[in-house]
Design a protein around this motif. Structure first.
Motif, PDB file in Angstrom:
ATOM      1  N   ALA A  22      73.336 -94.887 132.396  1.00 11.15           N
ATOM      2  CA  ALA A  22      71.971 -94.600 131.953  1.00 11.15           C
ATOM      3  C   ALA A  22      71.103 -94.078 133.098  1.00 11.15           C
ATOM      4  O   ALA A  22      70.372 -93.091 132.953  1.00 11.15           O
ATOM      5  N   ILE A  23      71.189 -94.735 134.262  1.00 10.36           N
ATOM      6  CA  ILE A  23      70.344 -94.360 135.400  1.00 10.36           C
ATOM      7  C   ILE A  23      70.675 -92.954 135.893  1.00 10.36           C
ATOM      8  O   ILE A  23      69.788 -92.127 136.112  1.00 10.36           O
ATOM      9  N   THR A  24      71.950 -92.664 136.067  1.00 12.33           N
ATOM     10  CA  THR A  24      72.329 -91.353 136.608  1.00 12.33           C
ATOM     11  C   THR A  24      72.041 -90.224 135.627  1.00 12.33           C
ATOM     12  O   THR A  24      71.676 -89.120 136.043  1.00 12.33           O
ATOM     13  N   SER A  25      72.188 -90.494 134.333  1.00  9.63           N
ATOM     14  CA  SER A  25      71.936 -89.439 133.344  1.00  9.63           C
ATOM     15  C   SER A  25      70.477 -88.990 133.363  1.00  9.63           C
ATOM     16  O   SER A  25      70.175 -87.841 133.075  1.00  9.63           O
ATOM     17  N   VAL A  26      69.570 -89.901 133.723  1.00  4.46           N
ATOM     18  CA  VAL A  26      68.136 -89.581 133.727  1.00  4.46           C
ATOM     19  C   VAL A  26      67.659 -89.101 135.093  1.00  4.46           C
ATOM     20  O   VAL A  26      66.952 -88.097 135.201  1.00  4.46           O
ATOM     21  N   PHE A  27      68.042 -89.793 136.154  1.00  3.33           N
ATOM     22  CA  PHE A  27      67.445 -89.543 137.466  1.00  3.33           C
ATOM     23  C   PHE A  27      68.303 -88.696 138.405  1.00  3.33           C
ATOM     24  O   PHE A  27      67.772 -87.912 139.188  1.00  3.33           O
ATOM     25  N   MET A  28      69.609 -88.848 138.335  1.00  9.85           N
ATOM     26  CA  MET A  28      70.459 -88.168 139.308  1.00  9.85           C
ATOM     27  C   MET A  28      70.926 -86.800 138.836  1.00  9.85           C
ATOM     28  O   MET A  28      71.003 -85.850 139.631  1.00  9.85           O
ATOM     29  N   ALA A  29      71.255 -86.672 137.544  1.00 12.24           N
ATOM     30  CA  ALA A  29      71.764 -85.399 137.017  1.00 12.24           C
ATOM     31  C   ALA A  29      70.801 -84.227 137.271  1.00 12.24           C
ATOM     32  O   ALA A  29      71.252 -83.154 137.699  1.00 12.24           O
ATOM     33  N   PRO A  30      69.471 -84.384 137.035  1.00 12.48           N
ATOM     34  CA  PRO A  30      68.561 -83.257 137.310  1.00 12.48           C
ATOM     35  C   PRO A  30      68.559 -82.844 138.786  1.00 12.48           C
ATOM     36  O   PRO A  30      68.440 -81.657 139.101  1.00 12.48           O
ATOM     37  N   LYS A  31      68.698 -83.820 139.699  1.00 18.54           N
ATOM     38  CA  LYS A  31      68.721 -83.491 141.128  1.00 18.54           C
ATOM     39  C   LYS A  31      69.998 -82.733 141.486  1.00 18.54           C
ATOM     40  O   LYS A  31      69.966 -81.791 142.289  1.00 18.54           O
ATOM     41  N   LEU A  32      71.109 -83.138 140.894  1.00 20.94           N
ATOM     42  CA  LEU A  32      72.362 -82.422 141.129  1.00 20.94           C
ATOM     43  C   LEU A  32      72.276 -80.987 140.619  1.00 20.94           C
ATOM     44  O   LEU A  32      72.784 -80.050 141.252  1.00 20.94           O
ATOM     45  N   GLN A  33      71.607 -80.814 139.463  1.00 20.32           N
ATOM     46  CA  GLN A  33      71.437 -79.463 138.912  1.00 20.32           C
ATOM     47  C   GLN A  33      70.666 -78.571 139.868  1.00 20.32           C
ATOM     48  O   GLN A  33      71.009 -77.407 140.061  1.00 20.32           O
ATOM     49  N   ARG A  34      69.610 -79.124 140.471  1.00 15.90           N
ATOM     50  CA  ARG A  34      68.799 -78.332 141.394  1.00 15.90           C
ATOM     51  C   ARG A  34      69.567 -77.998 142.680  1.00 15.90           C
ATOM     52  O   ARG A  34      69.399 -76.931 143.250  1.00 15.90           O
ATOM     53  N   GLY A  61      77.691 -90.646 133.466  1.00 15.24           N
ATOM     54  CA  GLY A  61      76.290 -90.416 133.133  1.00 15.24           C
ATOM     55  C   GLY A  61      75.827 -89.046 133.591  1.00 15.24           C
ATOM     56  O   GLY A  61      75.168 -88.302 132.842  1.00 15.24           O
ATOM     57  N   ASN A  62      76.166 -88.693 134.824  1.00 14.54           N
ATOM     58  CA  ASN A  62      75.821 -87.365 135.336  1.00 14.54           C
ATOM     59  C   ASN A  62      76.460 -86.273 134.498  1.00 14.54           C
ATOM     60  O   ASN A  62      75.804 -85.318 134.082  1.00 14.54           O
ATOM     61  N   ASN A  63      77.763 -86.411 134.247  1.00 17.44           N
ATOM     62  CA  ASN A  63      78.481 -85.343 133.563  1.00 17.44           C
ATOM     63  C   ASN A  63      78.028 -85.177 132.117  1.00 17.44           C
ATOM     64  O   ASN A  63      77.975 -84.057 131.608  1.00 17.44           O
ATOM     65  N   ASN A  64      77.707 -86.287 131.438  1.00 19.67           N
ATOM     66  CA  ASN A  64      77.243 -86.176 130.057  1.00 19.67           C
ATOM     67  C   ASN A  64      75.990 -85.317 129.963  1.00 19.67           C
ATOM     68  O   ASN A  64      75.869 -84.446 129.089  1.00 19.67           O
ATOM     69  N   THR A  65      75.032 -85.558 130.864  1.00 15.22           N
ATOM     70  CA  THR A  65      73.800 -84.769 130.853  1.00 15.22           C
ATOM     71  C   THR A  65      74.073 -83.318 131.231  1.00 15.22           C
ATOM     72  O   THR A  65      73.554 -82.382 130.607  1.00 15.22           O
ATOM     73  N   LEU A  66      74.911 -83.113 132.231  1.00 12.44           N
ATOM     74  CA  LEU A  66      75.206 -81.756 132.702  1.00 12.44           C
ATOM     75  C   LEU A  66      75.882 -80.915 131.627  1.00 12.44           C
ATOM     76  O   LEU A  66      75.484 -79.770 131.367  1.00 12.44           O
ATOM     77  N   ILE A  67      76.908 -81.475 130.983  1.00 13.08           N
ATOM     78  CA  ILE A  67      77.663 -80.679 130.007  1.00 13.08           C
ATOM     79  C   ILE A  67      76.863 -80.476 128.724  1.00 13.08           C
ATOM     80  O   ILE A  67      76.954 -79.421 128.086  1.00 13.08           O
ATOM     81  N   THR A  68      76.038 -81.473 128.338  1.00  6.68           N
ATOM     82  CA  THR A  68      75.200 -81.297 127.149  1.00  6.68           C
ATOM     83  C   THR A  68      74.152 -80.218 127.392  1.00  6.68           C
ATOM     84  O   THR A  68      73.868 -79.396 126.519  1.00  6.68           O
ATOM     85  N   THR A  69      73.556 -80.215 128.592  1.00  5.94           N
ATOM     86  CA  THR A  69      72.594 -79.172 128.953  1.00  5.94           C
ATOM     87  C   THR A  69      73.251 -77.799 128.916  1.00  5.94           C
ATOM     88  O   THR A  69      72.678 -76.826 128.420  1.00  5.94           O
ATOM     89  N   ALA A  70      74.465 -77.721 129.448  1.00  6.81           N
ATOM     90  CA  ALA A  70      75.186 -76.445 129.455  1.00  6.81           C
ATOM     91  C   ALA A  70      75.443 -75.950 128.034  1.00  6.81           C
ATOM     92  O   ALA A  70      75.281 -74.761 127.738  1.00  6.81           O
TER      93      ALA A  70
END
Length: 407
Positions: A268-280, A324-333
């Motif tokens: 939960a934490i990484t999907s919200v806070f870390m994934a956007p930073k990795l994207q940038r 958590g990171n990957n779920n947000t990244l791949i859904t955004t993609a």
């Protein structure tokens, strides 16, 4: 005589609302998502207990995930057709009702095969809810696609993280408890959506009715096909960990509940806070490859040190951050990959995604029975590693998702 310059009018740029400033309809769907995804985590701590009390083998118990994901995969193909005819709100409510009915019946069942069949019915309800919930949050949100997707993934993470704790507590009383608990929570979700979400036509007026062929037509877009196949390979590893690791951890219901609580909290934490930073920092595609590679290494470690309990526990919890990171990244993609409607893209992608999730649990149980308990994790690691190679080979077809996200 100097000419007097006219003052240049100031231009006010409207700022995009923050992620927490959402309409109440978004929060209604958000909380319903939390409750819906509790169902996945609620069941995990009781898998060994079900095997023991229903006199079933681990491979038979893992069919609870296989039937669930297989029905979800097929049902994803018809979610768009249903939504375009009865509306978004009614589709969400129908999914919740189906989940409540089949989870309650599962709690009253008396055999493993009956439970496997009822779990498939649960998957049908979840398909209607999950595919429509993502579209609903993205459509209703006033803060843009990226933040809406982060909110959706946060709801998933919260549901998955709280679910195991409740499942472990109820499962310690009886394996039937978590099934009946899900049914109760679905009633609460139904009341919340009924009262807080606007009517379907005010959410998204239907322009045209969807066809059963629309998801297959959507997969003609190479970008969406690449992401779907990647998700199928990735979910093979995901559900290998989720469905089979409880059998090698050697813990009771409470212990498994706390391990998967840690897993879900990091998710939960990484999907919200870390994934956007990795994207940038690295872009969507680059970050996704990094997370997939690290997840493959975690599964490999679980295979090498399967008999070392603390390594498996640490690996499961660390995997939560990567997932958590990957779920947000791949859904955004996926949301930025093709010009097709969001609901159609989500249905096509989810069809492939859950096919991988359907094959993995049963195969994991079979591999462990025919070889040893390390082999399922080795196979899961190979599948996830292949997904990284596949993305890298096809990056020309999905590179544009980074430009879309930046825009």
């Amino acid at each position: 005589m100097a000419t007097q310059r006219k003052p240049v009018p100031s231009v006010t740029i409207a700022e995009e609302p923050g992620i927490l400033r959402q309409p109440r309809s978004v929060w209604a769907v958000f909380f319903a998502c939390i409750i819906a995804f509790m169902g996945l985590g609620l069941v995990d701590p009781i898998l060994p207990a079900i095997a023991k009390q229903l006199d079933a083998s681990p491979s038979e118990v893992t069919l609870l995930f296989t039937s669930y994901n297989a029905v979800m995969a097929v049902a994803m193909l018809v979610t768009g057709v249903i939504t375009s005819r009865i509306g978004m709100k009614r589709t969400l409510l129908s999914g919740i009702v189906i989940i409540a009915v089949f989870s309650a019946l599962g709690g009253l069942s008396s055999g493993i095969w009956e439970l496997v069949a009822l779990r498939g019915g649960w998957g049908l309800g979840n398909a209607l809810f999950v595919a429509t919930a993502l579209t609903a949050i993205v459509t209703l949100s006033n803060s843009g696609n990226a933040k809406a997707i982060i909110l959706y993934e946060a709801a998933i993470g919260l549901g998955i993280s709280v679910g195991p704790l409740i499942g472990g507590w109820l499962g310690a009383i009886s394996w039937r408890g978590p099934f009946l608990g899900v049914a109760t929570l679905m009633v609460i979700a139904f009341i919340g959506l009924t009262t807080l979400m606007p009517k379907s036509r005010s959410v998204q007026p239907v322009k045209k009715k969807s066809s059963l062929l629309d998801p297959f037509r959507a997969l003609k877009h190479r970008s969406l096909l690449v992401l779907g196949i990647t998700a199928a390979l990735y979910n093979f590893g995901f559900f290998t960990l989720l469905a089979y690791s409880p059998f090698v951890l050697g813990l009771g219901e409470h212990g498994l509940g706390f391990v998967f609580l840690g897993w879900g909290v990091l998710l939960a934490i990484t999907s919200v806070f870390m994934a956007p930073k990795l994207q940038r920092l690295f872009g969507t595609v680059g970050s996704m490859c990094l997370m997939l590679l690290l997840f493959a290494l975690v599964l490999l470690a679980m295979g090498i040190w399967t008999s070392t309990q603390w390594v498996v526990i640490a690996s499961v919890i660390v995997a939560g951050a990567l997932l958590g990171n990957n779920n947000t990244l791949i859904t955004t993609a996926v949301m930025n990959a093709s010009p097709v409607e969001r609901s159609t893209a989500s249905a096509a992608y989810s069809f492939l995604r859950f096919l991988g999730g359907a094959l993995a649990p049963f195969l994991a149980g079979q591999l462990a029975e025919h070889f040893n308990s390390s082999v399922p994790f080795y196979v899961g690691a190979v599948c996830v590693f292949v997904s990284v190679i596949y993305v890298w080979m096809n990056q020309a077809h999905i590179r544009h998702v980074d430009q879309a996200e930046a825009h």
